[in-house]
Design a protein around this motif. Structure first.
Motif, mmCIF file in Angstrom:
data_model
loop_
_atom_site.group_PDB
_atom_site.id
_atom_site.type_symbol
_atom_site.label_atom_id
_atom_site.label_comp_id
_atom_site.label_asym_id
_atom_site.label_seq_id
_atom_site.Cartn_x
_atom_site.Cartn_y
_atom_site.Cartn_z
ATOM 1 N N LYS A 159 1.413 -0.529 0.028
ATOM 2 C CA LYS A 159 0.228 -0.170 0.140
ATOM 3 C C LYS A 159 0.988 0.810 -0.077
ATOM 4 C CE LYS A 159 -4.443 -2.116 1.917
ATOM 5 N NZ LYS A 159 -5.041 -1.732 3.425
ATOM 6 N N THR A 160 1.939 1.069 0.086
ATOM 7 C CA THR A 160 3.231 2.389 0.719
ATOM 8 C C THR A 160 3.252 2.742 -0.524
ATOM 9 O OG1 THR A 160 3.282 1.606 2.964
ATOM 10 C CG2 THR A 160 4.971 3.768 1.825
ATOM 11 N N ASN A 161 3.996 1.531 -1.349
ATOM 12 C CA ASN A 161 4.459 1.641 -3.315
ATOM 13 C C ASN A 161 3.563 2.601 -3.337
ATOM 14 O OD1 ASN A 161 7.098 0.749 -1.757
ATOM 15 N ND2 ASN A 161 6.233 -1.198 -2.296
ATOM 16 N N ASP A 162 2.011 1.506 -3.541
ATOM 17 C CA ASP A 162 1.186 2.159 -4.230
ATOM 18 C C ASP A 162 1.147 4.126 -3.534
ATOM 19 O OD1 ASP A 162 -0.201 0.447 -5.338
ATOM 20 O OD2 ASP A 162 -1.401 0.059 -3.817
ATOM 21 N N ILE A 163 1.089 4.228 -2.807
ATOM 22 C CA ILE A 163 1.072 6.122 -2.253
ATOM 23 C C ILE A 163 1.943 6.400 -2.566
ATOM 24 C CG2 ILE A 163 1.129 7.743 -0.433
ATOM 25 C CD1 ILE A 163 -0.190 4.825 1.279
ATOM 26 N N PHE A 164 3.511 6.308 -2.436
ATOM 27 C CA PHE A 164 4.278 6.845 -3.373
ATOM 28 C C PHE A 164 4.480 7.401 -4.808
ATOM 29 C CE2 PHE A 164 7.777 4.927 0.511
ATOM 30 C CZ PHE A 164 6.638 6.206 1.233
ATOM 31 N N ARG A 165 3.919 5.852 -5.708
ATOM 32 C CA ARG A 165 3.250 6.464 -7.606
ATOM 33 C C ARG A 165 2.827 7.295 -6.816
ATOM 34 N NH1 ARG A 165 4.588 0.772 -7.430
ATOM 35 N NH2 ARG A 165 2.085 -0.017 -7.411
ATOM 36 N N ILE A 347 -1.126 6.066 4.786
ATOM 37 C CA ILE A 347 -0.450 7.635 4.613
ATOM 38 C C ILE A 347 0.109 7.346 5.607
ATOM 39 C CG2 ILE A 347 -1.866 9.517 4.847
ATOM 40 C CD1 ILE A 347 -2.289 8.656 1.819
ATOM 41 N N LEU A 348 -0.393 7.362 6.645
ATOM 42 C CA LEU A 348 0.913 8.247 7.799
ATOM 43 C C LEU A 348 1.612 7.143 7.688
ATOM 44 C CD1 LEU A 348 -1.678 7.550 11.038
ATOM 45 C CD2 LEU A 348 0.094 9.876 10.215
ATOM 46 N N TYR A 349 1.533 5.684 7.659
ATOM 47 C CA TYR A 349 3.165 4.850 7.337
ATOM 48 C C TYR A 349 4.533 5.471 6.697
ATOM 49 C CZ TYR A 349 6.063 0.227 7.781
ATOM 50 O OH TYR A 349 7.295 0.214 8.092
ATOM 51 N N ALA A 350 3.442 5.888 5.256
ATOM 52 C CA ALA A 350 4.619 6.265 3.167
ATOM 53 C C ALA A 350 4.607 8.012 4.272
ATOM 54 C CB ALA A 350 3.204 6.255 2.759
ATOM 55 N N TYR A 351 3.900 8.229 4.751
ATOM 56 C CA TYR A 351 4.011 9.987 5.937
ATOM 57 C C TYR A 351 5.767 9.717 6.302
ATOM 58 C CZ TYR A 351 4.119 14.279 6.498
ATOM 59 O OH TYR A 351 4.598 16.291 7.200
ATOM 60 N N GLY A 352 5.350 9.030 6.965
ATOM 61 C CA GLY A 352 7.083 8.846 8.146
ATOM 62 C C GLY A 352 7.801 8.095 7.804
ATOM 63 N N LEU A 353 8.164 6.892 6.407
ATOM 64 C CA LEU A 353 8.763 6.169 5.660
ATOM 65 C C LEU A 353 9.621 7.465 4.785
ATOM 66 C CD1 LEU A 353 7.876 3.426 4.308
ATOM 67 C CD2 LEU A 353 9.361 3.442 6.208
ATOM 68 N N GLN A 354 8.747 8.703 4.052
ATOM 69 C CA GLN A 354 9.100 9.222 3.056
ATOM 70 C C GLN A 354 9.946 10.863 4.051
ATOM 71 O OE1 GLN A 354 8.121 12.447 2.481
ATOM 72 N NE2 GLN A 354 8.797 13.195 -0.127
ATOM 73 N N GLU A 359 8.234 8.020 13.617
ATOM 74 C CA GLU A 359 6.894 8.268 15.374
ATOM 75 C C GLU A 359 5.401 7.983 14.162
ATOM 76 O OE1 GLU A 359 9.091 10.027 14.986
ATOM 77 O OE2 GLU A 359 10.278 10.251 16.868
ATOM 78 N N TYR A 360 5.218 8.373 13.369
ATOM 79 C CA TYR A 360 4.529 8.404 12.034
ATOM 80 C C TYR A 360 4.502 6.908 11.946
ATOM 81 C CZ TYR A 360 3.943 12.935 11.431
ATOM 82 O OH TYR A 360 3.906 14.860 11.890
ATOM 83 N N CYS A 361 5.125 6.294 11.362
ATOM 84 C CA CYS A 361 4.125 4.601 11.423
ATOM 85 C C CYS A 361 3.819 3.830 12.217
ATOM 86 C CB CYS A 361 5.958 3.586 10.883
ATOM 87 S SG CYS A 361 7.336 5.030 8.652
#
Length: 426
Positions: A159-165, A347-354, A359-361
């Motif tokens: 799901k994170t990869n989808d959000i990054f795209r 979204i929170l997880y992807a935002y934390g990674l990016q 903490e967001y993850c």
């Protein structure tokens, strides 16, 4: 049925072979210290294996084939990528094999226990969507929940990869990315693509400019969905049509085709017209939703952001064609929780990674752990077989298991299948 090479590969990876020691085809005594790391890309099957041949310990790569001659058939004798192979594992040794410099490579014939072969064949020949469903009762909890923990990580990564795209397509605009992701999830599977196309053709900035008018937000979304192109004797419909005509000209918009949305075999509560109305209501009541999510509200507060009242028209309609008996038109708590699971958490997880803010993850993971498990037809067979989903994290893991392992018959990559096969040797 599994091929001989698949069975050998599986037995080597998990050390399910019968003999603790072997003799190579050249008469050397072989002892496996470590089988190596499974390589999922091009090149030898296992990296960094460690074996002892007579009194010498070798570290290198291992290649596996049904027959020795497959080495030649696959062109490995002329490929330098295979010069690092220290051992060739085969089911049948029908020819010597060599590296590109002509040096011989040790070979060993591995015999896989018949019970392992039968268990693998049984799993791969089953017609059920969950092949091992009849044997899940009594599964070791440590194996099961350890595997579920890994699976939910896989699902979050996908799901994170989808959000990054989407983030790349929106030029790193997180508000736009969140808006498109949320819109897609309002399609609830059946109409997910259509809802994403709708949002992609209607920039979020135009929603924001009309944030003080529920009617105009509804007009933008219904109009861009191609749902306001008919002539109807309906005051609410005509109001939306008039507003959209003005906004379409103002913002130079082009609607998508309404036929992209599916009604066939869809329950009235999941009709696309009602879902569009619910999505419009979310934005009419929450004009800074992404910012609010970043501020760490409770799960209950987040659910209330999605379970908001609609225009009164939708209390007696599921679409524009004709009225219906009065019904509840809001999204509802269960569907609101799905928005948290499928939109807020990733979204929170992807935002934390990016942003490199762990903490967001962690918040995303805690939120998933705090929500009750989903109940649907995909998960139901596991529940009936005695596997208890303790929370949404477990139910997401079971969805990942069903979709990515059970249905495509990837049993040989599943830890549950390994546990069952290993049990057959006890």
């Amino acid at each position: 049925m599994a091929t001989q090479e698949q069975i050998l590969h599986y037995a080597w990876k998990y050390q399910l072979y019968a003999e603790p020691e072997w003799t190579t085809t050249d008469g050397e005594q072989l002892r496996v210290i470590t089988p190596g790391i499974h390589n999922t890309d091009a090149g030898p099957d296992f990296f960094n294996a460690k074996v002892q041949l007579d009194d010498i310990t070798w570290v290198g790569n291992v290649e596996i084939h049904g027959r020795s001659s497959d080495w030649l058939r696959h062109g490995h004798d002329t490929n330098p990528a295979y010069d690092s192979v220290i051992l060739h594992v085969v089911g049948e040794a029908d020819t010597p094999i060599r590296r590109t410099d002509g040096s011989l490579i040790p070979q060993v014939v591995v015999r896989v226990p018949e019970r392992v072969v039968r268990s693998i064949d049984w799993l791969l020949s089953r017609e059920q969507a969950v092949p091992c469903i009849d044997r899940l009762s009594g599964l070791d909890d440590r194996l099961l929940y350890g595997w579920l923990s890994a699976l939910v990580g896989e699902r979050l990564k996908r799901k994170t990869n989808d959000i990054f795209r989407r983030l790349e397509r929106t030029h790193n605009d997180w508000n736009e990315t969140f808006y498109i992701t949320l819109s897609r999830n309002f399609g609830f599977g059946t109409n997910s693509d259509a809802f994403e196309w709708l949002a992609s053709g209607l920039p979020f900035k135009y929603i924001c400019k009309q944030r003080h008018s529920t009617v105009q937000i509804e007009a933008l979304l219904f109009g861009q969905a191609g749902m306001l192109s008919d002539t109807r004797d309906d005051a609410y419909y005509r109001t939306l049509q008039r507003e959209y005509h003005f906004l379409r000209t103002k913002y130079s918009l082009r609607p998508i085709d309404a036929h992209l949305f599916k009604n066939f075999r869809t329950r009235p509560l999941n009709f696309p017209h009602l879902r569009v109305a619910q999505l419009a209501s979310v934005w009419a009541h929450n004009d800074t939703l992404f910012s609010e999510i970043l501020e760490d509200p409770s799960a209950d507060r987040l659910c209330r952001c999605f379970d908001v009242p609609l225009s009164a028209y939708w209390n007696t309609h599921f679409h524009f064609d004709y009225p219906s008996p009065p019904h509840k038109s809001t999204l509802g708590p269960a569907a609101a929780r799905l928005m948290l699971i499928n939109t807020v958490v990733p979204i929170l997880y992807a935002y934390g990674l990016q942003k490199n803010v762990p903490e967001y993850c962690e918040r995303a993971e805690r939120l998933l752990d705090s929500l009750p498990p989903e109940r649907n037809a995909v998960i139901r067979p596991f529940t009936e077989a005695g596997i208890r989903a303790r929370n949404a994290s477990d139910s997401q893991a079971l969805l990942q298991l069903r979709r990515e392992y059970c249905e495509p018959k990837r049993c040989l990559s599943c830890r549950i299948a390994f546990g069952l096969i290993k049990h057959s040797l006890a």
